[in-house]
Design a protein around this motif. Structure first.
Motif, PDB file in Angstrom:
ATOM      1  N   VAL A 125       0.841  -1.200   0.000  1.00  0.00           N
ATOM      2  CA  VAL A 125       0.000   0.000   0.000  1.00  0.00           C
ATOM      3  C   VAL A 125       0.874   1.247   0.000  1.00  0.00           C
ATOM      4  CG1 VAL A 125      -1.675   1.333   1.298  1.00  0.00           C
ATOM      5  CG2 VAL A 125      -1.958  -1.093   1.077  1.00  0.00           C
ATOM      6  N   GLY A 126       1.950   1.225   0.812  1.00  0.00           N
ATOM      7  CA  GLY A 126       2.865   2.356   0.826  1.00  0.00           C
ATOM      8  C   GLY A 126       3.502   2.579  -0.531  1.00  0.00           C
ATOM      9  N   LEU A 127       3.959   1.491  -1.166  1.00  0.00           N
ATOM     10  CA  LEU A 127       4.582   1.581  -2.481  1.00  0.00           C
ATOM     11  C   LEU A 127       3.602   2.124  -3.506  1.00  0.00           C
ATOM     12  CD1 LEU A 127       7.302   0.802  -3.719  1.00  0.00           C
ATOM     13  CD2 LEU A 127       6.273  -1.339  -4.415  1.00  0.00           C
ATOM     14  N   SER A 128       2.341   1.655  -3.402  1.00  0.00           N
ATOM     15  CA  SER A 128       1.323   2.110  -4.349  1.00  0.00           C
ATOM     16  C   SER A 128       1.092   3.606  -4.222  1.00  0.00           C
ATOM     17  CB  SER A 128       0.035   1.342  -4.097  1.00  0.00           C
ATOM     18  OG  SER A 128      -1.046   1.975  -4.678  1.00  0.00           O
ATOM     19  N   SER A 129       1.049   4.110  -2.966  1.00  0.00           N
ATOM     20  CA  SER A 129       0.792   5.538  -2.836  1.00  0.00           C
ATOM     21  C   SER A 129       2.002   6.349  -3.294  1.00  0.00           C
ATOM     22  CB  SER A 129       0.404   5.904  -1.405  1.00  0.00           C
ATOM     23  OG  SER A 129       1.341   5.432  -0.514  1.00  0.00           O
ATOM     24  N   VAL A 130       3.228   5.789  -3.137  1.00  0.00           N
ATOM     25  CA  VAL A 130       4.411   6.490  -3.657  1.00  0.00           C
ATOM     26  C   VAL A 130       4.330   6.592  -5.177  1.00  0.00           C
ATOM     27  CG1 VAL A 130       6.883   6.252  -4.029  1.00  0.00           C
ATOM     28  CG2 VAL A 130       5.957   5.980  -1.766  1.00  0.00           C
ATOM     29  N   VAL A 131       3.969   5.491  -5.837  1.00  0.00           N
ATOM     30  CA  VAL A 131       3.887   5.488  -7.300  1.00  0.00           C
ATOM     31  C   VAL A 131       2.826   6.469  -7.770  1.00  0.00           C
ATOM     32  CG1 VAL A 131       3.279   4.083  -9.288  1.00  0.00           C
ATOM     33  CG2 VAL A 131       4.784   3.172  -7.556  1.00  0.00           C
ATOM     34  N   LEU A 132       1.678   6.466  -7.063  1.00  0.00           N
ATOM     35  CA  LEU A 132       0.586   7.366  -7.457  1.00  0.00           C
ATOM     36  C   LEU A 132       0.999   8.820  -7.276  1.00  0.00           C
ATOM     37  CD1 LEU A 132      -2.191   7.234  -8.551  1.00  0.00           C
ATOM     38  CD2 LEU A 132      -3.101   7.185  -6.274  1.00  0.00           C
ATOM     39  N   TRP A 133       1.702   9.100  -6.162  1.00  0.00           N
ATOM     40  CA  TRP A 133       2.151  10.465  -5.877  1.00  0.00           C
ATOM     41  C   TRP A 133       3.110  10.946  -6.958  1.00  0.00           C
ATOM     42  CZ3 TRP A 133       1.465  14.023  -1.865  1.00  0.00           C
ATOM     43  CH2 TRP A 133       2.387  15.041  -1.822  1.00  0.00           C
ATOM     44  N   VAL A 134       4.091  10.096  -7.285  1.00  0.00           N
ATOM     45  CA  VAL A 134       5.095  10.497  -8.272  1.00  0.00           C
ATOM     46  C   VAL A 134       4.447  10.724  -9.630  1.00  0.00           C
ATOM     47  CG1 VAL A 134       7.092   9.692  -9.559  1.00  0.00           C
ATOM     48  CG2 VAL A 134       7.027   9.445  -7.108  1.00  0.00           C
ATOM     49  N   SER A 135       3.532   9.822 -10.011  1.00  0.00           N
ATOM     50  CA  SER A 135       2.961   9.982 -11.347  1.00  0.00           C
ATOM     51  C   SER A 135       1.985  11.146 -11.394  1.00  0.00           C
ATOM     52  CB  SER A 135       2.285   8.694 -11.793  1.00  0.00           C
ATOM     53  OG  SER A 135       1.396   8.267 -10.829  1.00  0.00           O
ATOM     54  N   GLN A 136       1.411  11.535 -10.261  1.00  0.00           N
ATOM     55  CA  GLN A 136       0.567  12.721 -10.277  1.00  0.00           C
ATOM     56  C   GLN A 136       1.396  13.993 -10.324  1.00  0.00           C
ATOM     57  OE1 GLN A 136      -2.152  12.465  -7.025  1.00  0.00           O
ATOM     58  NE2 GLN A 136      -3.778  11.712  -8.358  1.00  0.00           N
ATOM     59  N   ASN A 137       2.650  13.932  -9.830  1.00  0.00           N
ATOM     60  CA  ASN A 137       3.490  15.121  -9.889  1.00  0.00           C
ATOM     61  C   ASN A 137       4.062  15.355 -11.267  1.00  0.00           C
ATOM     62  OD1 ASN A 137       3.053  15.914  -7.357  1.00  0.00           O
ATOM     63  ND2 ASN A 137       4.962  15.129  -6.506  1.00  0.00           N
ATOM     64  N   MET A 138       4.004  14.331 -12.145  1.00  0.00           N
ATOM     65  CA  MET A 138       4.419  14.559 -13.530  1.00  0.00           C
ATOM     66  C   MET A 138       3.405  15.427 -14.258  1.00  0.00           C
ATOM     67  SD  MET A 138       5.315  10.787 -14.738  1.00  0.00           S
ATOM     68  CE  MET A 138       6.279   9.667 -13.773  1.00  0.00           C
ATOM     69  N   GLU A 139       2.264  15.641 -13.600  1.00  0.00           N
ATOM     70  CA  GLU A 139       1.099  16.139 -14.314  1.00  0.00           C
ATOM     71  C   GLU A 139       1.288  17.553 -14.858  1.00  0.00           C
ATOM     72  OE1 GLU A 139      -3.587  16.452 -13.323  1.00  0.00           O
ATOM     73  OE2 GLU A 139      -2.134  16.690 -11.733  1.00  0.00           O
ATOM     74  N   ASP A 140       1.899  18.444 -14.056  1.00  0.00           N
ATOM     75  CA  ASP A 140       1.854  19.873 -14.403  1.00  0.00           C
ATOM     76  C   ASP A 140       2.471  20.158 -15.758  1.00  0.00           C
ATOM     77  OD1 ASP A 140       3.563  18.702 -12.721  1.00  0.00           O
ATOM     78  OD2 ASP A 140       3.941  20.411 -11.442  1.00  0.00           O
ATOM     79  N   GLU A 141       3.648  19.526 -16.012  1.00  0.00           N
ATOM     80  CA  GLU A 141       4.288  19.831 -17.288  1.00  0.00           C
ATOM     81  C   GLU A 141       3.497  19.251 -18.443  1.00  0.00           C
ATOM     82  OE1 GLU A 141       8.487  19.203 -17.397  1.00  0.00           O
ATOM     83  OE2 GLU A 141       8.545  19.289 -15.231  1.00  0.00           O
ATOM     84  N   TYR A 142       2.845  18.140 -18.171  1.00  0.00           N
ATOM     85  CA  TYR A 142       2.025  17.516 -19.209  1.00  0.00           C
ATOM     86  C   TYR A 142       0.859  18.432 -19.567  1.00  0.00           C
ATOM     87  CZ  TYR A 142      -2.159  14.754 -20.186  1.00  0.00           C
ATOM     88  OH  TYR A 142      -3.352  14.301 -20.652  1.00  0.00           O
ATOM     89  N   ALA A 143       0.196  18.965 -18.554  1.00  0.00           N
ATOM     90  CA  ALA A 143      -0.922  19.855 -18.810  1.00  0.00           C
ATOM     91  C   ALA A 143      -0.442  21.122 -19.516  1.00  0.00           C
ATOM     92  CB  ALA A 143      -1.607  20.224 -17.499  1.00  0.00           C
ATOM     93  N   TYR A 144       0.774  21.569 -19.130  1.00  0.00           N
ATOM     94  CA  TYR A 144       1.340  22.777 -19.743  1.00  0.00           C
ATOM     95  C   TYR A 144       1.583  22.548 -21.220  1.00  0.00           C
ATOM     96  CZ  TYR A 144       4.618  26.592 -20.436  1.00  0.00           C
ATOM     97  OH  TYR A 144       5.254  27.701 -20.889  1.00  0.00           O
ATOM     98  N   ASN A 145       2.144  21.365 -21.543  1.00  0.00           N
ATOM     99  CA  ASN A 145       2.421  21.072 -22.945  1.00  0.00           C
ATOM    100  C   ASN A 145       1.145  21.035 -23.772  1.00  0.00           C
ATOM    101  OD1 ASN A 145       5.135  20.940 -22.739  1.00  0.00           O
ATOM    102  ND2 ASN A 145       5.209  18.741 -22.341  1.00  0.00           N
ATOM    103  N   LEU A 146       0.084  20.474 -23.177  1.00  0.00           N
ATOM    104  CA  LEU A 146      -1.147  20.344 -23.938  1.00  0.00           C
ATOM    105  C   LEU A 146      -1.837  21.687 -24.088  1.00  0.00           C
ATOM    106  CD1 LEU A 146      -2.949  17.060 -23.075  1.00  0.00           C
ATOM    107  CD2 LEU A 146      -1.926  17.810 -25.189  1.00  0.00           C
TER     108      LEU A 146
END
Lengths: 171, 129
Positions: free
Chosen positions: A148-169
């Motif tokens: 569960v801890g690992l899952s929340s780390v993965v989710l956190w990291v992949s959600q932090n990739m979001e801003d630049e992705y939204a910026y590019n779009l």
């Protein structure tokens, strides 16, 4: 953006792609599912004929998992953009402060769940000296909370990739 | 290119039939019908993605709540896919079903899910052009 960089090594380009972000979210769901079913496996095995001992999974064994899932839910429900106090538009109303308190509660629940998993393992399985096929149930408890801890780390990291992705779009 | 599409559909339905055959055999050979749950799981797996993609508004970039709803759908889909793998393993570990039944239902479930995924991909490609 390049001037504000702190680390020597920049993130590779593929990390910012939509593909990597979506794969991260899928992987987080899969890891959480694995955690749930590892714990469910110990509960089903405890009632199956293979369990010769009189150690059984009760509500106590589920309690750490409930706490870590609650922590994961809290952590990933917070809007990450509100965290940075640098954004002066939000620091006025104290949203960043609130976000930090809620995040602290979430991380406390997650860490408490992990500690609870180890506690159940030690008090219920290791100290009474349960024999090995039964000991598996305690090990699965620790593994489930770690997942569960690992899952929340993965989710956190992949959600932090979001801003630049939204910026590019948006461009 | 209707010819290629027709061949793809025939191949996919063949794979789907093989997948169902494996799952139903894994149930019927040992008279334990729990592996049928795998079919339900894999059929339900794309549903959260589908619902959430209709709920979200992808044009809205100011509030990123649309992306959050999409992420929720992806999270649930990932959960269901791993659930389809984990259910037979749990059942076999507790001796509710046999180990060969577990292997057959896992392979059958993966075939069914692969069919659903590739079908969705082909349909999306047709819509774009």
């Amino acid at each position: 953006m390049e001037d504000e960089r702190l680390w020597k090594f920049s993130k590779p380009d593929w990390l910012n792609s939509v593909w990597a972000r979506n794969a991260g979210v899928y992987a987080a769901g899969g890891l959480f599912s694995a955690a749930f079913y590892v714990l469910l496996d110990s509960a089903v095995w405890s009632k199956s004929p293979s369990n010769g001992s009189d150690v059984h999974i009760t509500f106590v064994d589920w309690l750490p998992f409930i706490f870590s899932s609650l922590g994961m839910l809290i952590i990933n429900s917070v809007e990450k953009a509100r965290l940075s106090a640098d954004s002066f538009s939000y620091s006025g109303s104290g949203v960043a402060w609130k976000a930090r308190v809620v995040l602290f509660l979430g991380f406390a629940a997650l860490a408490g769940g992990m500690a609870g998993g180890v506690t159940v393992f030690v008090l219920k399985f290791a100290v009474p000296g349960v024999k090995w096929p039964g000991m598996n149930m305690g090990v699965e408890n620790v593994v489930a909370n770690a997942l569960v801890g690992l899952s929340s780390v993965v989710l956190w990291v992949s959600q932090n990739m979001e801003d630049e992705y939204a910026y590019n779009l948006a461009l | 290119m209707p010819q290629a599409g027709l061949k793809t559909i025939i191949a996919l339905s063949f794979v789907l039939a093989v997948g169902f055959l494996l799952v139903i055999l894994s149930c019927a050979l040992w008279k334990a019908y729990y592996p049928l749950l795998v079919v339900a799981t894999y059929v339900l797996a794309p549903v959260p993605n589908w619902i959430c993609s209709h709920c979200a508004n992808p044009d809205d970039f100011v509030e990123s709540s649309g992306a959050a709803v999409l992420d929720l759908g992806r999270f649930c889909t990932g959960f269901l896919v791993v659930m389809g793998l984990a259910l037979p393993v749990i059942l076999a570990h507790s001796q509710i079903i046999e180990v060969p039944a577990m292997i057959m239902s896992v392979i059958g479930g993966l075939l069914i899910y692969g069919t659903i995924i590739s079908f969705a991909m082909f349909f999306q490609e047709e819509q774009e052009f």
